[in-house]
Design a protein around this motif. Structure first.
Motif, PDB file in Angstrom:
ATOM      1  N   GLY A   1      55.595  37.539  77.713  1.00  0.00           N
ATOM      2  CA  GLY A   1      55.875  38.156  79.005  1.00  0.00           C
ATOM      3  C   GLY A   1      56.891  39.278  78.916  1.00  0.00           C
ATOM      4  N   GLY A   2      57.424  39.516  77.726  1.00  0.00           N
ATOM      5  CA  GLY A   2      58.374  40.600  77.550  1.00  0.00           C
ATOM      6  C   GLY A   2      59.712  40.308  78.188  1.00  0.00           C
ATOM      7  N   GLY A   3      60.359  41.361  78.683  1.00  0.00           N
ATOM      8  CA  GLY A   3      61.671  41.202  79.291  1.00  0.00           C
ATOM      9  C   GLY A   3      62.737  41.906  78.481  1.00  0.00           C
ATOM     10  N   PRO A   4      63.964  41.955  79.012  1.00  0.00           N
ATOM     11  CA  PRO A   4      65.037  42.723  78.380  1.00  0.00           C
ATOM     12  C   PRO A   4      65.703  42.042  77.188  1.00  0.00           C
ATOM     13  CG  PRO A   4      65.806  41.746  80.412  1.00  0.00           C
ATOM     14  CD  PRO A   4      64.348  41.436  80.326  1.00  0.00           C
ATOM     15  N   LEU A   5      65.407  40.760  76.926  1.00  0.00           N
ATOM     16  CA  LEU A   5      65.955  40.133  75.721  1.00  0.00           C
ATOM     17  C   LEU A   5      65.104  40.576  74.541  1.00  0.00           C
ATOM     18  CD1 LEU A   5      66.838  36.500  76.885  1.00  0.00           C
ATOM     19  CD2 LEU A   5      68.336  38.475  76.639  1.00  0.00           C
ATOM     20  N   GLU A   6      65.545  41.632  73.874  1.00  0.00           N
ATOM     21  CA  GLU A   6      64.706  42.253  72.851  1.00  0.00           C
ATOM     22  C   GLU A   6      65.007  41.787  71.435  1.00  0.00           C
ATOM     23  OE1 GLU A   6      65.291  46.447  72.512  1.00  0.00           O
ATOM     24  OE2 GLU A   6      67.376  46.360  73.201  1.00  0.00           O
ATOM     25  N   TYR A   7      66.117  41.096  71.225  1.00  0.00           N
ATOM     26  CA  TYR A   7      66.446  40.615  69.882  1.00  0.00           C
ATOM     27  C   TYR A   7      66.295  39.095  69.840  1.00  0.00           C
ATOM     28  CZ  TYR A   7      68.047  45.196  68.365  1.00  0.00           C
ATOM     29  OH  TYR A   7      68.092  46.525  68.002  1.00  0.00           O
ATOM     30  N   CYS A   8      65.080  38.651  69.522  1.00  0.00           N
ATOM     31  CA  CYS A   8      64.747  37.229  69.477  1.00  0.00           C
ATOM     32  C   CYS A   8      64.215  36.873  68.095  1.00  0.00           C
ATOM     33  CB  CYS A   8      63.717  36.883  70.549  1.00  0.00           C
ATOM     34  SG  CYS A   8      64.282  37.197  72.236  1.00  0.00           S
ATOM     35  N   TYR A   9      64.447  35.626  67.683  1.00  0.00           N
ATOM     36  CA  TYR A   9      64.111  35.205  66.320  1.00  0.00           C
ATOM     37  C   TYR A   9      63.477  33.819  66.345  1.00  0.00           C
ATOM     38  CZ  TYR A   9      67.127  39.127  65.341  1.00  0.00           C
ATOM     39  OH  TYR A   9      67.679  40.394  65.316  1.00  0.00           O
ATOM     40  N   ARG A  10      62.422  33.686  65.538  1.00  0.00           N
ATOM     41  CA  ARG A  10      61.693  32.427  65.476  1.00  0.00           C
ATOM     42  C   ARG A  10      62.205  31.592  64.302  1.00  0.00           C
ATOM     43  NH1 ARG A  10      57.363  31.218  68.031  1.00  0.00           N
ATOM     44  NH2 ARG A  10      56.938  33.432  68.506  1.00  0.00           N
ATOM     45  N   TYR A  11      62.296  30.286  64.527  1.00  0.00           N
ATOM     46  CA  TYR A  11      62.697  29.366  63.473  1.00  0.00           C
ATOM     47  C   TYR A  11      61.910  28.079  63.624  1.00  0.00           C
ATOM     48  CZ  TYR A  11      65.471  27.000  67.060  1.00  0.00           C
ATOM     49  OH  TYR A  11      65.858  26.325  68.191  1.00  0.00           O
ATOM     50  N   ASN A  12      61.938  27.234  62.610  1.00  0.00           N
ATOM     51  CA  ASN A  12      61.214  25.967  62.641  1.00  0.00           C
ATOM     52  C   ASN A  12      61.978  24.964  63.496  1.00  0.00           C
ATOM     53  OD1 ASN A  12      59.662  23.730  62.167  1.00  0.00           O
ATOM     54  ND2 ASN A  12      60.488  23.356  60.118  1.00  0.00           N
TER      55      ASN A  12
ATOM     56  N   VAL B   1      76.553  46.135  69.168  1.00  0.00           N
ATOM     57  CA  VAL B   1      76.658  44.685  69.024  1.00  0.00           C
ATOM     58  C   VAL B   1      75.351  44.075  68.526  1.00  0.00           C
ATOM     59  CG1 VAL B   1      76.960  42.524  70.298  1.00  0.00           C
ATOM     60  CG2 VAL B   1      78.511  44.435  70.707  1.00  0.00           C
ATOM     61  N   VAL B   2      74.238  44.380  69.205  1.00  0.00           N
ATOM     62  CA  VAL B   2      72.969  43.772  68.788  1.00  0.00           C
ATOM     63  C   VAL B   2      72.515  44.316  67.443  1.00  0.00           C
ATOM     64  CG1 VAL B   2      72.252  43.295  71.160  1.00  0.00           C
ATOM     65  CG2 VAL B   2      71.567  45.443  70.086  1.00  0.00           C
ATOM     66  N   GLY B   3      72.923  45.541  67.127  1.00  0.00           N
ATOM     67  CA  GLY B   3      72.580  46.094  65.819  1.00  0.00           C
ATOM     68  C   GLY B   3      73.231  45.310  64.694  1.00  0.00           C
ATOM     69  N   ALA B   4      74.507  45.004  64.858  1.00  0.00           N
ATOM     70  CA  ALA B   4      75.231  44.271  63.820  1.00  0.00           C
ATOM     71  C   ALA B   4      74.751  42.834  63.711  1.00  0.00           C
ATOM     72  CB  ALA B   4      76.728  44.308  64.116  1.00  0.00           C
ATOM     73  N   LEU B   5      74.578  42.166  64.855  1.00  0.00           N
ATOM     74  CA  LEU B   5      74.114  40.776  64.826  1.00  0.00           C
ATOM     75  C   LEU B   5      72.665  40.696  64.364  1.00  0.00           C
ATOM     76  CD1 LEU B   5      75.655  39.469  68.182  1.00  0.00           C
ATOM     77  CD2 LEU B   5      76.436  38.945  65.865  1.00  0.00           C
ATOM     78  N   GLY B   6      71.838  41.599  64.855  1.00  0.00           N
ATOM     79  CA  GLY B   6      70.426  41.581  64.499  1.00  0.00           C
ATOM     80  C   GLY B   6      70.201  41.843  63.022  1.00  0.00           C
ATOM     81  N   TRP B   7      70.981  42.730  62.453  1.00  0.00           N
ATOM     82  CA  TRP B   7      70.845  43.033  61.022  1.00  0.00           C
ATOM     83  C   TRP B   7      71.095  41.783  60.189  1.00  0.00           C
ATOM     84  CZ3 TRP B   7      74.522  42.971  57.012  1.00  0.00           C
ATOM     85  CH2 TRP B   7      74.097  43.544  55.811  1.00  0.00           C
ATOM     86  N   ALA B   8      72.103  41.001  60.563  1.00  0.00           N
ATOM     87  CA  ALA B   8      72.418  39.783  59.810  1.00  0.00           C
ATOM     88  C   ALA B   8      71.337  38.715  60.006  1.00  0.00           C
ATOM     89  CB  ALA B   8      73.779  39.245  60.254  1.00  0.00           C
ATOM     90  N   LEU B   9      70.857  38.534  61.228  1.00  0.00           N
ATOM     91  CA  LEU B   9      69.864  37.494  61.487  1.00  0.00           C
ATOM     92  C   LEU B   9      68.509  37.822  60.880  1.00  0.00           C
ATOM     93  CD1 LEU B   9      70.683  36.529  65.189  1.00  0.00           C
ATOM     94  CD2 LEU B   9      71.041  35.151  63.144  1.00  0.00           C
ATOM     95  N   SER B  10      68.192  39.114  60.810  1.00  0.00           N
ATOM     96  CA  SER B  10      66.889  39.495  60.256  1.00  0.00           C
ATOM     97  C   SER B  10      66.767  39.145  58.779  1.00  0.00           C
ATOM     98  CB  SER B  10      66.660  40.995  60.462  1.00  0.00           C
ATOM     99  OG  SER B  10      67.622  41.755  59.739  1.00  0.00           O
TER     100      SER B  10
END
Length: 477
Positions: A380-391, A361-370
């Motif tokens: 601080g890290g943590g288990p939410l590993e697929y995060c994206y920065r925007y303006n 799931v995260v592979g498919a969604l992450g590929w599109a968002l990247s």
């Protein structure tokens, strides 16, 4: 799970001194006479956190969810005895409703209900939880500002440790075997690897609710199994007086209330980022009037599995698709009889997927968002590993939901659940969005959390073993 061998003797003596005679009150009515409401409010209602940092909230939410998974499924592995569901009364048009709202303003992912317990009623702030079997509350101690006072309730009746109820029926609720005297109250000890736990005694009590539009009248739900918690360890229950048990078990509040109103209950969770003045309802007796909207004509139904992962509410997932294409996830991931399975849980905020499903799931969604956004890490890290920065400044937000592929959960009987994008791409910090999934080990159980359920009405039909759902704004105010 380790257990304490005995309760503090001062607490046992306190409960042994309680008077159990009943008193009558005027102005009460039968539950069949009118609708009933108990006010559900979010965590920390007595101490708002208006300046609560979004990053801090997400980190605490994730930590709480992970601790919760350990609690829930360690209990599931140890709890093997299940009594058959007692047949409810025939379904009627009568229902009871409890207003429910998001905990956004107080930095929590839980939903809280204000419950009146005992005679005369005492107000308790309890977590409404479909993953908990036992309704329990903290009993009043000298160093606590709030708490239930059993000595002030004429309907509080302890369960003797020598009784069959304690020795056999309450085994699934982690009753202790120790019984110093036949009249000693039956005790329980929830103790988990993270150090959290609740230690107390079992009783039966009356829950009182105001009748909606009842001109001051009230109704009583009698003979509710409750726990009087004397010691709480850890941070898992911080901010609450206890838990309102809504799991599938003969001794849960869901069982007691549902049997009175046809064997169904439902809820509609507002957007988890909504402020506290927006609310909907937890309803016993079917989908409440406050949840009705034109979208309810689009109600979909799927089988509710009440045995494979009892006491949790399991569903038969067939797969997950992205933009209409099913991901390559092994079918055994969704098979409860092969170490997998999926539950729907109101008390877990994020959605947990076992590792093979998570990666797909995260592979498919992450590929599109990247392709559109820069990947980043939360402080601080943590288990939410697929995060994206925007303006996130100025009039242009920098994030467009059209960039996100559409996710759908497919059930084995052909039904499909299409959550909105905001239910699986969540705000984690200013200018940062994350995929709202957490990986859990395989073999293991996947969990559809309450953020994924938001802006939908969900109806649990315990008689027909059916789960209904439909999109809704869930805004009744």
């Amino acid at each position: 799970m380790s257990r304490l061998m005995m309760l503090p003797i001062t607490y046992i003596l306190l409960v042994l001194m309680i008077q159990t005679h009943d008193k009558s009150f005027s102005g009460y009515a039968s539950p069949a006479e009118a609708n009933v409401r108990l006010k559900l409010i979010h965590s920390g209602a007595y101490a708002p956190k208006s300046d609560y940092d979004q990053m801090e909230r997400i980190q605490e939410l994730v930590h709480s969810d992970i601790v919760r998974q350990g609690i829930m499924f360690s209990r599931h592995r140890e709890s093997t005895r299940r009594k058959a569901w007692e047949k409810p009364r025939p379904r009627t048009n009568v229902s009871i409703e409890m207003p429910i709202s998001s905990g956004r303003d107080y930095g929590t992912g839980q939903y809280f209900v204000e419950v009146k317990v005992g005679t005369p009623p005492q107000k308790m702030l309890l977590i409404a939880d479909t993953g908990s079997e036992l309704t329990w509350m903290s009993c009043k101690r000298r160093n606590r500002r709030r708490g239930f006072r059993p000595t002030r309730s004429s309907t509080f009746k302890t369960v003797p440790c020598s009784s069959r109820t304690c020795k056999i029926d309450f085994m699934d609720l982690f009753s202790l075997a120790r019984c110093p005297t036949p009249s000693t109250p039956c005790s329980y000890d929830y103790r988990y690897s993270d150090g959290s736990g609740a230690l107390g005694i079992f009783a039966r009590e009356t829950v009182t609710a105001d009748i909606a539009n009842g001109k001051g009248r009230a109704t009583k739900v009698k003979d509710v199994v409750v726990g009087c918690t004397l010691t709480i360890r850890g941070q898992s229950f911080q901010g609450a007086d206890g838990v309102l048990g809504l799991a599938y078990n003969n001794y849960s509040f869901a069982n007691r209330a549902s049997r009175m109103f046809g064997g169904t209950f439902s809820y509609c969770l507002v957007d988890h980022l909504s402020h506290n003045y927006l609310s909907n309802y937890l309803t016993f007796g079917g989908v409440g009037a406050a949840s009705h909207s034109p979208l309810l004509s689009h109600m979909r139904y799927t089988k509710l599995d009440l045995t494979s992962l009892s006491p949790f509410y399991a569903v038969n997932v067939k797969g997950i698709s992205i933009n209409g294409a099913l991901l390559k996830i092994p079918s055994l991931i969704w098979a409860a009889h092969r170490g997998g399975g999926t539950i729907v849980d109101s008390g877990t905020s994020l959605t947990f997927l076992t590792e093979p499903a998570y990666r797909a799931v995260v592979g498919a969604l992450g590929w599109a968002l990247s392709k559109r956004l820069e990947r980043t890490k939360l402080d601080g890290g943590g288990p939410l590993e697929y995060c994206y920065r925007y303006n996130s400044t100025g009039s242009w937000s920098g994030f467009d939901e059209s960039w996100v592929p559409r996710l759908a959960i497919h059930f084995g009987d052909g039904a499909r659940f299409d959550p909105p994008v905001k239910s699986y791409v969540i705000d984690a910090a200013p200018g940062v969005k994350c995929l709202g999934f957490v990986s859990t080990a395989w073999p293991g159980v996947s969990v559809i959390g309450n953020i994924m359920q938001q802006n939908h009405v969900w109806e649990f039909n315990l008689v027909q073993s059916v789960l209904g759902y439909a999109p809704s704004t869930c805004n009744s105010t």
